[in-house]
Design an enzyme around this catalytic site. Structure first.
Site, mmCIF file in Angstrom:
data_model
loop_
_atom_site.group_PDB
_atom_site.id
_atom_site.type_symbol
_atom_site.label_atom_id
_atom_site.label_comp_id
_atom_site.label_asym_id
_atom_site.label_seq_id
_atom_site.Cartn_x
_atom_site.Cartn_y
_atom_site.Cartn_z
ATOM 1 N N ASP A 118 40.570 5.266 28.012
ATOM 2 C CA ASP A 118 41.048 5.914 29.226
ATOM 3 C C ASP A 118 42.458 6.435 28.948
ATOM 4 O OD1 ASP A 118 41.232 6.856 31.780
ATOM 5 O OD2 ASP A 118 40.571 5.027 32.757
ATOM 6 N N GLU A 173 43.229 7.015 41.990
ATOM 7 C CA GLU A 173 43.879 5.852 41.396
ATOM 8 C C GLU A 173 45.273 5.665 41.957
ATOM 9 O OE1 GLU A 173 43.796 6.341 36.944
ATOM 10 O OE2 GLU A 173 42.944 8.193 37.662
HETATM 11 C C1 BGC Z 1 40.814 7.511 34.915
HETATM 12 C C2 BGC Z 1 39.444 7.835 34.400
HETATM 13 C C3 BGC Z 1 39.340 9.308 34.148
HETATM 14 C C4 BGC Z 1 40.426 9.738 33.203
HETATM 15 C C5 BGC Z 1 40.432 11.220 32.906
HETATM 16 C C6 BGC Z 1 41.888 8.086 34.055
HETATM 17 O O1 BGC Z 1 43.151 7.917 34.606
HETATM 18 O O2 BGC Z 1 40.964 6.112 35.001
HETATM 19 O O3 BGC Z 1 38.474 7.413 35.307
HETATM 20 O O4 BGC Z 1 38.079 9.621 33.634
HETATM 21 O O5 BGC Z 1 41.690 9.425 33.749
HETATM 22 O O6 BGC Z 1 40.873 11.965 33.971
HETATM 23 C C1 BGC Z 2 45.511 13.283 35.377
HETATM 24 C C2 BGC Z 2 44.328 12.419 35.679
HETATM 25 C C3 BGC Z 2 44.575 11.115 35.073
HETATM 26 C C4 BGC Z 2 45.898 10.537 35.516
HETATM 27 C C5 BGC Z 2 46.133 9.250 34.824
HETATM 28 C C6 BGC Z 2 46.757 12.646 35.904
HETATM 29 O O1 BGC Z 2 47.878 13.452 35.654
HETATM 30 O O2 BGC Z 2 45.337 14.525 35.933
HETATM 31 O O3 BGC Z 2 43.150 12.960 35.174
HETATM 32 O O4 BGC Z 2 43.545 10.273 35.412
HETATM 33 O O5 BGC Z 2 46.954 11.409 35.305
HETATM 34 O O6 BGC Z 2 47.336 8.673 35.059
#
Ligand code: BGC
Ligand code: BGC
Length: 803
Positions: A321, A516
């Site tokens: 990830d 998230e």
């Molecule tokens: C998330 C994943 C996601 C990845 C790519 C991460 O922060 O936990 O679920 O697929 O980013 O965007």
């Molecule tokens: C990205 C996401 C990723 C996240 C993780 C974002 O800037 O666009 O895809 O999951 O950062 O911290």
């Protein structure tokens, strides 16, 4: 008391046959206790022989490159000539090449082609290997403009319909392939156990059995049935079941946290979907940010290698990830042999790829990562690429823009909306007579972005307008269409005003989009502190208008006051782009409710881990609850005591429309006055800070930790207007790090936004691990500034460290 606790801990450890120790770390893994599985047909002799030949021609540099994935925001196709990486992703906020993040399929096709052109070009000393392009197609191809947006997974759980999951997977794959993309970062197989977790909606259910029942059909929908023509040429893409393992079990529902359960619980609850996904042929598995009993999953060899690849017979590859490897103790984002040695095959190194490439190459040369491990990782990656048809340059779906948001796909999504609605309460007001005059109210009534939630066009799902969703239908538009056909009429008024009394009001409200981090909450109370929706329901009730609440949320929340003010209440989750599905069930009564809860609904705001089967299970509505027109049901008045204080639940909004958000407060020096004034669009919607001499004004509150937010590139966003220009330096401090801002402020009299990355404060001395005084605005001489809003924001656009 203390002694008694210690005794019982010790005796528990004894009972499990272990020596009682001060700090038990039950991280020993017994692979034989885990359910066995086997990837069907991923390994086939012809392909393996081809891979052997290709690998024999690859340099070590090229092999290491396969093991690293970069993000479109931080790499160009030309970079691949020097750094032959194996994969590209587009993160939630990352744009296609030379186009905005919110772009239709054509821009994504062009991007994938541009990277592939360099990866597969014939040049001296280079073995052409196509790149694998991944995206978060997590509820439809949800990062691309024009896609069909399906309900988020918590809503899909309520359908209890594995067959429809397969159709959703197929449609998602077709739209992803039509965007030139090979790989969907889904489905999430989390089994969320604490509804405070901001990713709870990415899970189908708190019930492992339902997650297990969906895993296979969804993987097969995306990839095709193993053994059939499971290639990108046939409109399929690789799945990535995630996040392995235990993401839904973190203590406190904290994202990227620690799942503290014993091995049997880890197997029984959190692993429920994985053997099914492996048996269905999932080509990739994504490692979890989270830890199991203190051990980061990205470094957990026993689980990644012994269990997943060994016991579960997984022959595809494990992807990391977003800089997840960097969280292993001893690793950084740019240096982490430990993750590959633990069994990760490809690291997601969005912006850190160059450094990680160099350090991994060095670790390969020194033998710190054994050659056999590198060859195994590369073989797994090439195996997936070959099975998926990436070595075949024909990509017919790239010439099928008609796949995007097609009538057929929208019909599937609309059915999913119908099936996912759960009727919590109905005192006879539903179904709505099609000839009625319907007031459609609530701030989400005509807002497709609100229906869609996070992971939609942007990472957190913020910043979307209806214009970003061509072909989609809002809930209001769906109701309007349904009643118009039968001579009724729908009136849209988000604030609930009307000239002529309507027969009924449908009030659409709920959680703002989130993903998230930002989605984590501390209690389950809906809208603590500013109960806007409740006020609207009360106003309508006082006017004698019957109300139907349509509640948009990723998870069950404590809404007893809102339930009491509603004559009917529908949990609609985040339904996505096909708002008509709501009217299909609410209007006319031809279609009955089908959905039942896949998450237990709380009776108090403090029932965080309310899961069926847990001790003391006492929900308001149990797992499986859902009324229908056929059977009816009555919900009496409910207690309105939340049972827990939510006033400390906010850690990201400091000033909102001129109100200092609880639990924060303002404290200012004697020479600094602050009072409410009008904002650009609201009476008394802002606070004017007037510094008559040098001084400071602070926002105080409980201790904050913002490390994860900083890692995720979040920033502080201030909406302001300068009323009297500064004659001397002005700084904004977060904790002890102060940033000079006066030279970055807009001209006097103009409303503007200032975005400062959290990282910028850290560079100026802020310790993000414990901030007791969030913000201090200091001026060295007279200065007046009016601030309407101040919060943590996720969109990195325009966030720079002031110079
Ligand atoms: C998330 C994943 C996601 C990845 C790519 C991460 O922060 O936990 O679920 O697929 O980013 O965007
Ligand atoms: C990205 C996401 C990723 C996240 C993780 C974002 O800037 O666009 O895809 O999951 O950062 O911290």
């Amino acid at each position: 008391m203390q002694a008694a606790v210690m005794v019982s801990c010790a005796s528990m450890a004894m009972a499990q046959g272990q020596e009682p120790t001060a700090a038990p770390a039950p991280t020993a893994v017994h692979p034989e206790r885990w359910p066995a599985a086997q990837s069907p047909g991923l390994v086939d002799a012809r392909n393996e022989a081809r891979i052997t030949a290709i690998m024999a021609r690859m340099s070590l540099r090229e092999k290491i490159g396969q093991m690293i994935q970069a993000d479109t925001a931080s790499i160009t196709p030309e970079d691949l000539r020097t750094y032959p990486l194996g994969s590209i992703l587009a993160g939630g906020n990352s744009p296609p090449l030379g186009a905005p993040d919110r772009s239709p399929a054509a821009a994504w096709v062009a991007t994938a082609q541009a990277f592939n052109a360099v990866a597969t070009e014939k040049r001296e000393g280079h073995e052409p290997v196509p790149i694998m392009f991944g995206i978060d197609a997590v509820h439809g191809n949800s990062n691309v403009v024009g896609a069909t947006i399906f309900p988020h997974n918590s809503g899909l759980g309520a359908m209890h319909d594995p067959a429809l999951m397969r159709e959703i997977g197929k449609a998602t794959a077709a739209e992803t392939a039509a965007s030139g993309i090979d790989w969907a970062f889904g489905p999430t197989l989390a089994v969320p156990q604490d509804d405070r977790w901001g990713r709870a909606y990415e899970g189908y259910s708190e019930d492992p059995a339902l997650v297990a029942a969906y895993a296979g059909p969804m993987v097969e929908g995306l990839q095709g049935k193993p053994g059939s023509q499971t290639t990108v040429q046939a409109g399929h893409v690789a799945a990535s079941v995630k996040h392995f393992l235990g993401d839904g079990g973190t203590a406190g529902g904290i994202d990227q946290g620690d799942t503290r359960v014993d091995e049997d619980t880890l197997i029984r609850i959190h692993d429920a979907g994985y053997p099914k996904a492996v048996n269905a042929g999932t080509m990739t598995v994504m490692a979890s940010f989270s830890s199991w009993n203190g051990v980061k999953m990205h470094g957990n060899k026993a689980l990644l290698t012994d269990v997943l690849k060994g016991r579960m017979g997984f022959d595809g590859f494990v992807v990391g990830d977003w800089n997840g490897h960097g969280q292993i103790p001893g690793c950084t984002n740019t240096d982490c042999p430990a993750t590959f040695n633990a069994g990760l095959d490809m690291a997601m190194a969005p912006d850190s790829w160059k450094g990680l490439f160099e350090s991994t190459l060095a670790a390969a040369k020194s033998g710190e990562i054994p050659m056999a491990r590198i060859d195994d990782a590369v073989r797994r990656i090439l195996r997936v690429k070959m099975k998926l048809g990436l070595f075949d340059p024909a990509r017919p779906y790239e010439h099928r823009p008609q796949e995007m948001g097609s009538v057929a796909h929208r019909a599937i999504a609309r059915q999913a909306v119908r099936e996912s609605l759960v009727l919590l309460k109905n005192e006879g007001v539903l179904p709505i007579k099609p000839s009625a005059t319907v007031l459609v109210a609530g701030d989400a009534a005509d807002d497709i972005g609100r229906q869609a939630g996070g992971w939609t066009l942007s990472w957190q799902g913020d910043g979307n307008t209806n214009a970003d969703f061509p072909g989609a239908t809002s809930i209001y538009a769906g109701i309007a269409r349904a009643v118009k056909k039968a001579g009724g009429k729908a009136i849209l008024s988000p604030e609930g005003s009307f000239a002529q009394k309507p027969d009924v009001a449908v009030v659409v409200f709920g959680e703002e989009p989130y993903a998230e981090l930002r989605g984590d909450v501390r209690t389950l109370e809906f809208q603590p502190g500013h109960k806007k929706a409740l006020a609207l329901l009360k106003k309508l009730k006082a006017a004698g208008v019957p109300t139907v609440s349509v509640f948009l949320s990723g998870r069950p929340l404590w809404v007893n006051p809102e339930l009491n003010q509603s004559d009917a209440f529908v949990a609609a989750w985040f339904p996505g782009s096909e708002g008509e599905g709501v009217a299909d069930v609410l209007v006319g009564g031809q279609t009955d409710f089908h959905g039942t809860l896949s998450f237990s609904w709380p009776k108090t705001a403090g029932q965080f881990t309310l899961n069926k089967g847990a001790a003391g299970y006492d929900p308001l509505f149990p797992l499986g609850y859902g009324l229908t027109y056929a059977t009816g049901g009555h919900v009496g008045p409910l207690a309105e005591e939340p049972g827990i204080d939510a006033s400390d639940s906010n850690s990201s909004t400091f000033i909102e429309e001129g109100i200092v958000a609880k639990p924060f407060q303002i404290k200012a020096d004697a020479g600094v006055s602050h009072r409410l004034v009008d904002s650009a669009d609201r009476q008394e919607g802002a606070i004017r800070f007037a510094f008559t001499s040098a001084g400071k004004a602070s926002i105080l509150g409980p201790n904050l930790t913002l490390e994860r937010e900083s890692n995720a590139d979040m920033n502080v966003e201030v909406t302001y207007r300068v009323d009297a220009q500064a004659q001397a330096p002005v700084t904004l401090a977060l904790g002890s790090g102060a940033v000079r801002i006066d030279k970055s402020l807009a001209d006097q009299g103009q409303w503007a936004k200032l975005r400062i990355p959290l990282k910028c404060f850290a560079e100026h001395g802020t310790y993000l691990g414990g901030i007791s005084q969030p913000f201090t605005l200091s001026a060295d001489a007279p200065f007046t500034i009016t601030i309407s809003d101040m919060h943590l924001a996720t969109d990195p656009a325009g966030a720079v460290c002031p110079q």
